[in-house]
Scaffold this motif. Structure first.
Motif, PDB file in Angstrom:
ATOM      1  N   PRO A 123      13.358 -14.809  -1.357  1.00 29.06           N
ATOM      2  CA  PRO A 123      13.621 -13.980  -2.524  1.00 29.06           C
ATOM      3  C   PRO A 123      13.075 -12.682  -2.312  1.00 29.06           C
ATOM      4  N   SER A 124      11.768 -12.480  -2.252  1.00 34.18           N
ATOM      5  CA  SER A 124      11.241 -11.155  -2.156  1.00 34.18           C
ATOM      6  C   SER A 124       9.987 -11.273  -1.457  1.00 34.18           C
ATOM      7  N   ILE A 125       9.683 -10.299  -0.742  1.00 33.43           N
ATOM      8  CA  ILE A 125       8.413 -10.023   0.116  1.00 33.43           C
ATOM      9  C   ILE A 125       7.143  -9.674  -0.914  1.00 33.43           C
ATOM     10  N   GLU A 126       6.204 -10.707  -0.988  1.00 33.31           N
ATOM     11  CA  GLU A 126       5.071 -10.176  -1.627  1.00 33.31           C
ATOM     12  C   GLU A 126       4.157  -9.027  -0.871  1.00 33.31           C
ATOM     13  N   GLN A 127       3.460  -8.227  -1.631  1.00 33.54           N
ATOM     14  CA  GLN A 127       2.617  -7.338  -0.757  1.00 33.54           C
ATOM     15  C   GLN A 127       1.316  -7.299  -1.113  1.00 33.54           C
ATOM     16  N   MET A 128       0.341  -7.194  -0.279  1.00 33.67           N
ATOM     17  CA  MET A 128      -0.986  -7.402  -0.437  1.00 33.67           C
ATOM     18  C   MET A 128      -1.770  -6.716   0.457  1.00 33.67           C
ATOM     19  N   THR A 129      -2.733  -5.915   0.214  1.00 36.36           N
ATOM     20  CA  THR A 129      -3.700  -5.407   1.107  1.00 36.36           C
ATOM     21  C   THR A 129      -4.457  -6.115   1.897  1.00 36.36           C
ATOM     22  N   VAL A 130      -4.943  -5.734   2.878  1.00 37.31           N
ATOM     23  CA  VAL A 130      -5.823  -6.540   3.744  1.00 37.31           C
ATOM     24  C   VAL A 130      -7.102  -7.086   3.182  1.00 37.31           C
ATOM     25  N   ALA A 131      -7.624  -6.183   2.175  1.00 38.56           N
ATOM     26  CA  ALA A 131      -8.864  -6.505   1.468  1.00 38.56           C
ATOM     27  C   ALA A 131      -8.522  -7.488   0.631  1.00 38.56           C
ATOM     28  N   GLU A 132      -7.322  -7.316  -0.092  1.00 32.35           N
ATOM     29  CA  GLU A 132      -6.723  -8.458  -1.304  1.00 32.35           C
ATOM     30  C   GLU A 132      -6.654  -9.669  -0.325  1.00 32.35           C
ATOM     31  N   ALA A 133      -5.893  -9.551   0.741  1.00 34.49           N
ATOM     32  CA  ALA A 133      -6.093 -10.967   1.354  1.00 34.49           C
ATOM     33  C   ALA A 133      -7.093 -11.698   1.634  1.00 34.49           C
ATOM     34  N   PHE A 134      -8.244 -10.674   2.135  1.00 36.27           N
ATOM     35  CA  PHE A 134      -9.565 -11.515   2.462  1.00 36.27           C
ATOM     36  C   PHE A 134      -9.991 -11.971   1.165  1.00 36.27           C
TER      37      PHE A 134
END
Lengths: 305, 189
Positions: A123-134
Protein backbone atom coordinates in the motif's frame (compact mmCIF):
# COMPACT_ATOMS: atom_id res chain seq x y z
CA UNK A 1 16.42 -22.57 -15.11
CA UNK A 2 13.23 -23.27 -16.98
CA UNK A 3 12.23 -21.17 -19.98
CA UNK A 4 9.20 -19.90 -18.08
CA UNK A 5 11.39 -18.57 -15.29
CA UNK A 6 13.84 -17.09 -17.78
CA UNK A 7 10.93 -15.29 -19.37
CA UNK A 8 9.80 -13.98 -15.97
CA UNK A 9 13.29 -12.61 -15.35
CA UNK A 10 13.46 -11.06 -18.81
CA UNK A 11 10.04 -9.41 -18.38
CA UNK A 12 11.09 -8.03 -15.02
CA UNK A 13 14.26 -6.51 -16.45
CA UNK A 14 12.49 -4.96 -19.44
CA UNK A 15 9.93 -3.45 -17.06
CA UNK A 16 12.79 -1.85 -15.16
CA UNK A 17 14.18 -0.40 -18.38
CA UNK A 18 10.72 0.88 -19.36
CA UNK A 19 10.42 2.69 -16.02
CA UNK A 20 13.58 4.66 -16.76
CA UNK A 21 12.99 5.33 -20.42
CA UNK A 22 9.53 6.74 -19.55
CA UNK A 23 11.28 9.22 -17.29
CA UNK A 24 13.95 10.05 -19.83
CA UNK A 25 16.71 8.69 -17.63
CA UNK A 26 19.60 7.60 -19.80
CA UNK A 27 20.93 4.06 -19.69
CA UNK A 28 24.73 3.91 -19.43
CA UNK A 29 27.22 1.08 -19.33
CA UNK A 30 30.52 1.58 -17.61
CA UNK A 31 33.48 -0.78 -17.16
CA UNK A 32 33.22 -3.75 -14.83
CA UNK A 33 36.98 -3.63 -14.35
CA UNK A 34 38.54 -0.74 -12.51
CA UNK A 35 42.00 0.12 -11.20
CA UNK A 36 40.49 1.15 -7.86
CA UNK A 37 37.67 -0.02 -5.63
CA UNK A 38 35.78 0.93 -2.51
CA UNK A 39 37.88 1.07 0.67
CA UNK A 40 34.76 0.22 2.75
CA UNK A 41 36.00 -2.44 5.21
CA UNK A 42 32.59 -4.17 5.09
CA UNK A 43 33.06 -4.90 1.39
CA UNK A 44 35.65 -7.33 0.02
CA UNK A 45 36.44 -6.74 -3.63
CA UNK A 46 37.54 -9.40 -6.10
CA UNK A 47 40.86 -8.62 -7.76
CA UNK A 48 41.80 -9.93 -11.18
CA UNK A 49 45.19 -11.21 -12.36
CA UNK A 50 45.82 -7.96 -14.24
CA UNK A 51 45.47 -5.98 -10.99
CA UNK A 52 42.00 -4.68 -11.68
CA UNK A 53 38.99 -4.96 -9.43
CA UNK A 54 35.65 -6.34 -10.48
CA UNK A 55 33.23 -3.59 -9.57
CA UNK A 56 31.36 -3.81 -6.28
CA UNK A 57 28.97 -1.19 -7.73
CA UNK A 58 29.09 1.19 -10.71
CA UNK A 59 29.01 4.20 -8.37
CA UNK A 60 32.42 5.67 -9.14
CA UNK A 61 32.11 5.58 -12.94
CA UNK A 62 28.57 6.91 -12.84
CA UNK A 63 29.62 9.83 -10.67
CA UNK A 64 32.41 10.59 -13.12
CA UNK A 65 29.77 10.74 -15.86
CA UNK A 66 27.57 13.00 -13.73
CA UNK A 67 30.51 15.35 -13.21
CA UNK A 68 30.93 15.48 -17.00
CA UNK A 69 27.32 16.61 -17.28
CA UNK A 70 25.51 13.39 -18.16
CA UNK A 71 22.27 14.40 -16.43
CA UNK A 72 19.99 11.64 -15.02
CA UNK A 73 21.47 8.20 -15.68
CA UNK A 74 20.82 4.59 -14.74
CA UNK A 75 22.64 1.34 -15.12
CA UNK A 76 21.82 -2.36 -14.82
CA UNK A 77 25.07 -4.15 -14.17
CA UNK A 78 26.51 -7.14 -12.40
CA UNK A 79 28.33 -6.38 -9.17
CA UNK A 80 30.85 -8.62 -7.44
CA UNK A 81 31.70 -9.09 -3.80
CA UNK A 82 33.88 -11.74 -2.24
CA UNK A 83 31.32 -12.87 0.27
CA UNK A 84 29.76 -16.05 1.50
CA UNK A 85 26.63 -17.25 -0.18
CA UNK A 86 23.39 -16.97 1.78
CA UNK A 87 19.74 -16.89 0.74
CA UNK A 88 20.22 -13.17 0.00
CA UNK A 89 23.90 -13.09 -0.94
CA UNK A 90 25.68 -14.30 -4.04
CA UNK A 91 29.22 -13.28 -5.01
CA UNK A 92 27.85 -11.99 -8.35
CA UNK A 93 24.49 -10.25 -8.47
CA UNK A 94 22.57 -7.76 -10.57
CA UNK A 95 22.55 -4.16 -9.42
CA UNK A 96 20.31 -1.34 -10.61
CA UNK A 97 21.76 2.04 -9.86
CA UNK A 98 20.49 5.47 -10.79
CA UNK A 99 21.27 9.13 -10.19
CA UNK A 100 19.01 12.17 -10.26
CA UNK A 101 20.65 15.60 -10.43
CA UNK A 102 18.63 18.17 -8.45
CA UNK A 103 16.74 15.53 -6.47
CA UNK A 104 16.58 15.61 -2.68
CA UNK A 105 16.77 12.35 -0.78
CA UNK A 106 12.99 12.50 -0.22
CA UNK A 107 12.29 12.96 -3.94
CA UNK A 108 14.45 9.99 -4.77
CA UNK A 109 12.77 7.87 -2.10
CA UNK A 110 9.42 8.70 -3.71
CA UNK A 111 10.78 7.51 -7.05
CA UNK A 112 12.13 4.30 -5.50
CA UNK A 113 8.66 3.69 -4.05
CA UNK A 114 7.07 4.20 -7.49
CA UNK A 115 9.47 1.72 -9.03
CA UNK A 116 9.09 -0.91 -6.31
CA UNK A 117 5.29 -0.72 -6.25
CA UNK A 118 5.33 -1.85 -9.90
CA UNK A 119 6.64 -5.20 -8.70
CA UNK A 120 5.54 -5.66 -5.11
CA UNK A 121 2.01 -5.27 -3.83
CA UNK A 122 2.42 -2.75 -1.01
CA UNK A 123 0.00 0.00 0.00
CA UNK A 124 2.69 2.52 0.96
CA UNK A 125 6.15 2.43 2.39
CA UNK A 126 6.53 3.68 5.94
CA UNK A 127 9.43 6.01 6.75
CA UNK A 128 11.39 5.95 9.95
CA UNK A 129 14.75 7.36 10.99
CA UNK A 130 17.31 4.90 12.29
CA UNK A 131 17.00 6.51 15.74
CA UNK A 132 13.20 6.02 15.64
CA UNK A 133 13.63 2.40 14.63
CA UNK A 134 15.94 1.84 17.60
CA UNK A 135 13.43 3.60 19.85
CA UNK A 136 10.76 1.17 18.63
CA UNK A 137 12.81 -1.78 19.90
CA UNK A 138 13.56 -0.09 23.21
CA UNK A 139 16.83 1.78 22.63
CA UNK A 140 16.28 5.43 23.54
CA UNK A 141 18.22 8.42 22.17
CA UNK A 142 20.47 6.34 19.92
CA UNK A 143 22.54 9.36 18.86
CA UNK A 144 23.46 10.14 22.46
CA UNK A 145 24.52 6.59 23.32
CA UNK A 146 28.00 5.12 23.28
CA UNK A 147 29.29 1.56 22.85
CA UNK A 148 28.97 0.89 26.58
CA UNK A 149 25.29 1.93 26.81
CA UNK A 150 24.42 -0.13 23.75
CA UNK A 151 26.12 -3.16 25.27
CA UNK A 152 24.12 -2.62 28.47
CA UNK A 153 20.91 -2.53 26.42
CA UNK A 154 21.93 -5.77 24.69
CA UNK A 155 22.68 -7.44 28.04
CA UNK A 156 19.42 -6.23 29.58
CA UNK A 157 17.51 -7.60 26.57
CA UNK A 158 19.32 -10.93 26.86
CA UNK A 159 20.51 -10.84 23.25
CA UNK A 160 22.72 -13.79 22.23
CA UNK A 161 26.45 -13.44 23.05
CA UNK A 162 25.98 -9.83 24.21
CA UNK A 163 28.36 -10.42 27.12
CA UNK A 164 31.31 -11.70 25.11
CA UNK A 165 30.79 -9.41 22.10
CA UNK A 166 33.45 -6.74 21.68
CA UNK A 167 32.26 -4.01 19.35
CA UNK A 168 32.62 -0.31 18.82
CA UNK A 169 29.57 1.95 18.65
CA UNK A 170 28.97 1.28 14.95
CA UNK A 171 29.45 -2.44 15.54
CA UNK A 172 26.75 -2.40 18.22
CA UNK A 173 24.41 -0.51 15.88
CA UNK A 174 25.00 -3.25 13.27
CA UNK A 175 24.40 -5.88 15.95
CA UNK A 176 21.02 -4.38 16.91
CA UNK A 177 20.22 -3.90 13.23
CA UNK A 178 20.54 -7.60 12.41
CA UNK A 179 19.24 -9.04 15.68
CA UNK A 180 16.30 -6.73 16.38
CA UNK A 181 15.53 -4.15 13.69
CA UNK A 182 15.56 -6.40 10.60
CA UNK A 183 13.47 -9.12 12.32
CA UNK A 184 11.05 -6.48 13.65
CA UNK A 185 10.28 -5.41 10.09
CA UNK A 186 10.24 -8.95 8.73
CA UNK A 187 6.69 -8.42 7.39
CA UNK A 188 6.86 -4.75 6.50
CA UNK A 189 7.93 -2.30 3.82
CA UNK A 190 9.95 0.48 5.36
CA UNK A 191 12.44 3.19 4.51
CA UNK A 192 15.08 3.62 7.21
CA UNK A 193 16.56 7.10 6.92
CA UNK A 194 19.14 9.35 8.54
CA UNK A 195 21.87 6.88 9.44
CA UNK A 196 24.38 8.01 12.06
CA UNK A 197 27.12 10.21 10.54
CA UNK A 198 29.67 7.44 11.18
CA UNK A 199 27.67 5.25 8.78
CA UNK A 200 27.22 7.94 6.14
CA UNK A 201 29.13 5.98 3.47
CA UNK A 202 28.97 8.37 0.47
CA UNK A 203 26.01 10.42 1.68
CA UNK A 204 26.22 14.03 2.75
CA UNK A 205 25.55 14.91 6.39
CA UNK A 206 22.20 16.46 7.12
CA UNK A 207 22.43 20.29 7.07
CA UNK A 208 19.89 20.33 9.95
CA UNK A 209 21.65 17.80 12.17
CA UNK A 210 25.24 16.83 11.45
CA UNK A 211 24.96 13.77 13.71
CA UNK A 212 23.11 12.01 10.88
CA UNK A 213 23.61 11.49 7.16
CA UNK A 214 21.09 11.78 4.34
CA UNK A 215 21.26 8.07 3.64
CA UNK A 216 18.31 5.71 3.32
CA UNK A 217 17.70 2.03 2.95
CA UNK A 218 14.56 0.31 1.76
CA UNK A 219 13.74 -2.84 3.69
CA UNK A 220 11.14 -5.25 2.35
CA UNK A 221 10.39 -8.13 4.72
CA UNK A 222 13.43 -7.08 6.74
CA UNK A 223 15.72 -7.47 3.73
CA UNK A 224 17.77 -4.57 2.38
CA UNK A 225 16.53 -3.88 -1.15
CA UNK A 226 17.93 -0.44 -1.80
CA UNK A 227 20.56 1.88 -0.38
CA UNK A 228 20.54 5.52 -1.40
CA UNK A 229 22.20 8.81 -0.66
CA UNK A 230 21.87 12.49 -1.08
CA UNK A 231 25.31 12.31 -2.59
CA UNK A 232 28.32 13.83 -0.95
CA UNK A 233 29.80 16.30 -3.46
CA UNK A 234 32.58 17.69 -1.25
CA UNK A 235 35.86 16.19 -2.51
CA UNK A 236 37.79 17.09 0.63
CA UNK A 237 35.26 15.46 2.92
CA UNK A 238 35.14 12.41 0.65
CA UNK A 239 38.95 12.08 0.81
CA UNK A 240 38.85 12.22 4.61
CA UNK A 241 36.24 9.46 4.69
CA UNK A 242 38.21 7.27 2.28
CA UNK A 243 41.34 7.73 4.38
CA UNK A 244 39.46 6.78 7.54
CA UNK A 245 38.24 3.62 5.85
CA UNK A 246 41.74 2.80 4.62
CA UNK A 247 43.01 3.23 8.16
CA UNK A 248 40.31 0.88 9.43
CA UNK A 249 41.36 -1.69 6.83
CA UNK A 250 44.94 -1.50 8.10
CA UNK A 251 43.77 -2.01 11.70
CA UNK A 252 41.69 -5.01 10.59
CA UNK A 253 44.65 -6.40 8.64
CA UNK A 254 42.71 -6.30 5.39
CA UNK A 255 44.21 -5.89 1.91
CA UNK A 256 45.06 -2.29 1.07
CA UNK A 257 43.22 -0.80 -1.87
CA UNK A 258 44.31 2.14 -4.03
CA UNK A 259 42.49 5.39 -3.39
CA UNK A 260 39.95 6.28 -6.07
CA UNK A 261 41.63 9.52 -7.22
CA UNK A 262 39.50 9.75 -10.37
CA UNK A 263 36.32 9.89 -8.31
CA UNK A 264 37.83 12.54 -6.02
CA UNK A 265 38.85 14.53 -9.07
CA UNK A 266 35.33 14.27 -10.48
CA UNK A 267 33.87 15.56 -7.21
CA UNK A 268 36.40 18.41 -7.17
CA UNK A 269 35.59 19.34 -10.76
CA UNK A 270 32.01 19.98 -9.64
CA UNK A 271 29.68 17.01 -9.56
CA UNK A 272 26.11 18.37 -9.58
CA UNK A 273 24.02 18.17 -6.42
CA UNK A 274 22.12 14.91 -6.79
CA UNK A 275 20.69 11.85 -5.12
CA UNK A 276 21.47 8.30 -6.12
CA UNK A 277 20.40 4.80 -5.19
CA UNK A 278 21.33 1.17 -5.81
CA UNK A 279 18.73 -1.61 -5.87
CA UNK A 280 19.49 -5.31 -5.55
CA UNK A 281 17.56 -6.58 -8.57
CA UNK A 282 17.68 -10.27 -7.63
CA UNK A 283 16.36 -9.52 -4.16
CA UNK A 284 13.50 -7.40 -5.49
CA UNK A 285 12.71 -10.15 -7.99
CA UNK A 286 12.81 -12.78 -5.23
CA UNK A 287 10.27 -10.86 -3.14
CA UNK A 288 8.14 -9.97 -6.14
CA UNK A 289 7.93 -13.64 -7.14
CA UNK A 290 7.48 -14.90 -3.58
CA UNK A 291 10.71 -16.90 -3.58
CA UNK A 292 12.86 -17.58 -0.52
CA UNK A 293 16.34 -17.18 -2.02
CA UNK A 294 17.88 -14.99 -4.70
CA UNK A 295 19.50 -18.10 -6.16
CA UNK A 296 16.02 -19.24 -7.22
CA UNK A 297 15.63 -16.25 -9.54
CA UNK A 298 19.15 -16.47 -11.01
CA UNK A 299 19.83 -18.57 -14.10
CA UNK A 300 23.00 -19.83 -12.37
CA UNK A 301 23.96 -19.27 -8.75
CA UNK A 302 27.62 -18.99 -7.73
CA UNK A 303 27.53 -22.62 -6.60
CA UNK A 304 27.09 -23.88 -10.14
CA UNK A 305 28.82 -21.01 -11.93
CA UNK B 1 44.58 -25.83 19.61
CA UNK B 2 42.61 -26.21 16.40
CA UNK B 3 40.24 -23.36 15.64
CA UNK B 4 37.60 -22.95 13.01
CA UNK B 5 36.37 -19.72 11.39
CA UNK B 6 32.70 -18.76 11.08
CA UNK B 7 33.06 -19.17 7.31
CA UNK B 8 33.48 -22.92 7.88
CA UNK B 9 30.43 -23.19 10.16
CA UNK B 10 27.93 -25.78 9.02
CA UNK B 11 25.43 -28.18 10.54
CA UNK B 12 27.08 -30.93 12.54
CA UNK B 13 30.39 -29.11 13.12
CA UNK B 14 31.55 -29.57 16.73
CA UNK B 15 32.92 -26.50 18.51
CA UNK B 16 33.70 -25.48 22.09
CA UNK B 17 31.31 -23.00 23.70
CA UNK B 18 31.96 -21.90 27.30
CA UNK B 19 34.21 -24.91 27.76
CA UNK B 20 31.62 -27.40 26.54
CA UNK B 21 31.51 -29.29 23.26
CA UNK B 22 28.53 -28.29 21.11
CA UNK B 23 27.25 -29.34 17.74
CA UNK B 24 26.09 -26.65 15.28
CA UNK B 25 22.43 -27.09 14.34
CA UNK B 26 21.89 -23.96 12.28
CA UNK B 27 24.12 -21.16 10.99
CA UNK B 28 22.72 -17.97 9.49
CA UNK B 29 24.77 -15.09 8.11
CA UNK B 30 23.16 -11.76 8.93
CA UNK B 31 24.33 -8.42 7.62
CA UNK B 32 23.19 -4.86 7.97
CA UNK B 33 23.08 -3.00 4.62
CA UNK B 34 26.63 -1.85 5.21
CA UNK B 35 28.89 -2.68 8.10
CA UNK B 36 29.67 -5.59 10.36
CA UNK B 37 28.31 -9.02 9.39
CA UNK B 38 27.38 -11.58 12.03
CA UNK B 39 26.68 -15.29 12.20
CA UNK B 40 23.64 -16.28 14.23
CA UNK B 41 24.20 -19.82 15.34
CA UNK B 42 22.05 -22.42 17.07
CA UNK B 43 24.00 -25.13 18.83
CA UNK B 44 23.24 -28.20 20.86
CA UNK B 45 25.35 -28.78 23.91
CA UNK B 46 26.61 -32.35 23.62
CA UNK B 47 26.93 -32.76 27.39
CA UNK B 48 23.79 -31.05 28.69
CA UNK B 49 21.70 -31.59 25.55
CA UNK B 50 20.45 -28.00 25.74
CA UNK B 51 20.01 -25.82 22.66
CA UNK B 52 21.93 -22.54 22.80
CA UNK B 53 21.92 -19.46 20.62
CA UNK B 54 25.12 -17.54 19.99
CA UNK B 55 26.15 -14.64 17.77
CA UNK B 56 29.63 -14.30 16.29
CA UNK B 57 31.25 -11.53 14.32
CA UNK B 58 31.74 -13.02 10.85
CA UNK B 59 35.35 -14.07 10.44
CA UNK B 60 35.84 -14.81 14.14
CA UNK B 61 37.33 -18.16 15.08
CA UNK B 62 36.29 -20.58 17.77
CA UNK B 63 37.96 -23.65 19.17
CA UNK B 64 37.06 -26.88 17.48
CA UNK B 65 35.82 -29.61 19.83
CA UNK B 66 37.66 -32.92 19.74
CA UNK B 67 34.47 -34.92 19.50
CA UNK B 68 33.82 -38.05 17.49
CA UNK B 69 31.60 -41.10 17.49
CA UNK B 70 32.58 -44.74 17.61
CA UNK B 71 30.79 -48.07 17.87
CA UNK B 72 31.01 -49.90 21.17
CA UNK B 73 29.21 -52.96 22.46
CA UNK B 74 27.33 -52.54 25.73
CA UNK B 75 28.63 -55.03 28.34
CA UNK B 76 27.18 -54.39 31.79
CA UNK B 77 26.54 -51.89 34.55
CA UNK B 78 28.00 -52.01 38.03
CA UNK B 79 25.36 -49.64 39.30
CA UNK B 80 27.76 -46.73 39.04
CA UNK B 81 29.10 -46.83 35.50
CA UNK B 82 27.96 -48.46 32.27
CA UNK B 83 30.70 -50.41 30.55
CA UNK B 84 31.17 -50.63 26.81
CA UNK B 85 33.72 -52.53 24.73
CA UNK B 86 35.27 -51.23 21.52
CA UNK B 87 34.51 -53.46 18.55
CA UNK B 88 38.07 -53.69 17.24
CA UNK B 89 40.49 -52.81 20.04
CA UNK B 90 38.37 -54.51 22.77
CA UNK B 91 39.23 -51.52 24.92
CA UNK B 92 36.69 -51.02 27.70
CA UNK B 93 35.24 -47.66 28.73
CA UNK B 94 32.80 -46.61 31.45
CA UNK B 95 30.06 -44.04 30.89
CA UNK B 96 28.34 -42.29 33.77
CA UNK B 97 24.58 -41.87 34.18
CA UNK B 98 24.65 -38.37 32.68
CA UNK B 99 26.21 -39.67 29.46
CA UNK B 100 23.86 -42.66 29.43
CA UNK B 101 20.76 -40.45 29.78
CA UNK B 102 17.63 -42.47 29.14
CA UNK B 103 19.36 -44.72 26.61
CA UNK B 104 19.68 -47.27 29.43
CA UNK B 105 16.04 -48.25 29.13
CA UNK B 106 16.64 -49.85 25.72
CA UNK B 107 19.70 -51.90 26.65
CA UNK B 108 19.94 -55.36 28.16
CA UNK B 109 23.52 -56.11 27.03
CA UNK B 110 25.41 -56.94 23.81
CA UNK B 111 23.84 -54.10 21.79
CA UNK B 112 26.13 -52.12 19.47
CA UNK B 113 25.80 -48.48 20.47
CA UNK B 114 27.19 -45.24 19.08
CA UNK B 115 29.37 -43.61 21.73
CA UNK B 116 30.19 -39.89 21.44
CA UNK B 117 33.67 -39.25 22.80
CA UNK B 118 35.07 -35.88 23.84
CA UNK B 119 38.82 -35.91 24.43
CA UNK B 120 38.48 -39.69 24.68
CA UNK B 121 35.70 -39.66 27.29
CA UNK B 122 32.16 -40.82 26.60
CA UNK B 123 29.65 -37.95 26.80
CA UNK B 124 26.62 -39.53 25.19
CA UNK B 125 25.38 -42.96 24.16
CA UNK B 126 23.00 -43.61 21.30
CA UNK B 127 21.10 -46.91 21.32
CA UNK B 128 20.72 -48.91 18.08
CA UNK B 129 17.82 -47.51 16.04
CA UNK B 130 15.87 -50.72 16.58
CA UNK B 131 15.91 -53.10 19.55
CA UNK B 132 14.03 -56.35 20.16
CA UNK B 133 12.76 -56.80 23.69
CA UNK B 134 10.37 -59.10 25.54
CA UNK B 135 7.16 -57.80 27.10
CA UNK B 136 7.17 -58.61 30.81
CA UNK B 137 3.89 -56.96 31.69
CA UNK B 138 0.77 -55.81 29.83
CA UNK B 139 -2.98 -56.09 30.24
CA UNK B 140 -4.65 -58.86 28.25
CA UNK B 141 -6.07 -57.44 25.01
CA UNK B 142 -9.79 -57.41 24.30
CA UNK B 143 -10.83 -60.34 22.16
CA UNK B 144 -11.74 -59.41 18.62
CA UNK B 145 -10.25 -55.96 18.79
CA UNK B 146 -7.57 -55.88 16.12
CA UNK B 147 -7.85 -52.26 15.17
CA UNK B 148 -4.77 -51.25 17.12
CA UNK B 149 -6.20 -47.76 17.60
CA UNK B 150 -5.14 -46.39 20.95
CA UNK B 151 -3.28 -49.46 22.12
CA UNK B 152 -2.13 -50.12 25.67
CA UNK B 153 1.04 -49.68 27.70
CA UNK B 154 3.50 -52.57 27.91
CA UNK B 155 6.53 -52.89 30.18
CA UNK B 156 9.59 -54.42 28.53
CA UNK B 157 12.31 -56.55 30.09
CA UNK B 158 14.58 -53.52 30.40
CA UNK B 159 11.93 -51.50 32.23
CA UNK B 160 11.00 -49.30 29.27
CA UNK B 161 7.29 -48.70 28.75
CA UNK B 162 5.93 -48.46 25.19
CA UNK B 163 2.43 -48.36 23.72
CA UNK B 164 1.58 -51.56 21.88
CA UNK B 165 -1.52 -52.69 19.93
CA UNK B 166 -4.18 -54.50 21.92
CA UNK B 167 -3.46 -57.89 20.29
CA UNK B 168 0.10 -58.07 21.63
CA UNK B 169 0.48 -60.08 24.83
CA UNK B 170 2.90 -60.73 27.68
CA UNK B 171 5.93 -62.89 26.85
CA UNK B 172 6.07 -61.79 23.24
CA UNK B 173 9.16 -60.14 21.78
CA UNK B 174 8.59 -56.85 19.96
CA UNK B 175 10.68 -54.55 17.81
CA UNK B 176 10.88 -50.91 19.00
CA UNK B 177 12.24 -47.80 17.29
CA UNK B 178 14.44 -46.19 19.97
CA UNK B 179 14.46 -42.78 18.26
CA UNK B 180 10.71 -42.33 18.62
CA UNK B 181 10.15 -44.87 21.40
CA UNK B 182 7.41 -46.47 19.27
CA UNK B 183 6.37 -50.08 18.72
CA UNK B 184 7.23 -51.35 15.22
CA UNK B 185 6.16 -55.00 15.05
CA UNK B 186 6.04 -58.37 16.76
CA UNK B 187 9.08 -60.55 16.35
CA UNK B 188 8.19 -64.16 15.52
CA UNK B 189 10.72 -66.86 16.38
Amino acid sequence: MKREQLRERATFISALRAFFSERDILEVDTPLLSSSTTPDPAIESIITTNAHYLQTSPESFMKRLLAEGSGSIYQLAPAFRAEEMSPIHNAEFLLLEWYRPGFTMEQLMAEVEELVSNFVDIPSIEQMTVAEAFESVGVKDLLDTDAKTLKEYALAMGLPSADEMELDWDGWIDYFMVLLIQPRFAHAAIFLTHYPASQAALARLSPEDSRVAERFELLLNGIEIANGFRELTDAKEQRTRFEKELEKRRVLNMDEVPLDEELLQALASGMPECSGVAVGVDRLMMISQGKDTIQEVMPFSIEVA
Amino acid sequence: MATVSTSEFRGGLKVMIDGNPCSIIENEIVKPGKGQAFNRVKLKSLVAGKVLERTFKSGESVERADVHEEEYQYSYSDGDLFYFMHQESFEQIGADAAAMGDTEKWLKGQEICLVTLWDGNPISITAPNFVELEITETDPGLRGDTSGGGGKPATLETGAVVRVPLFVSEGEVIKVDTRSGEYVSRVKD
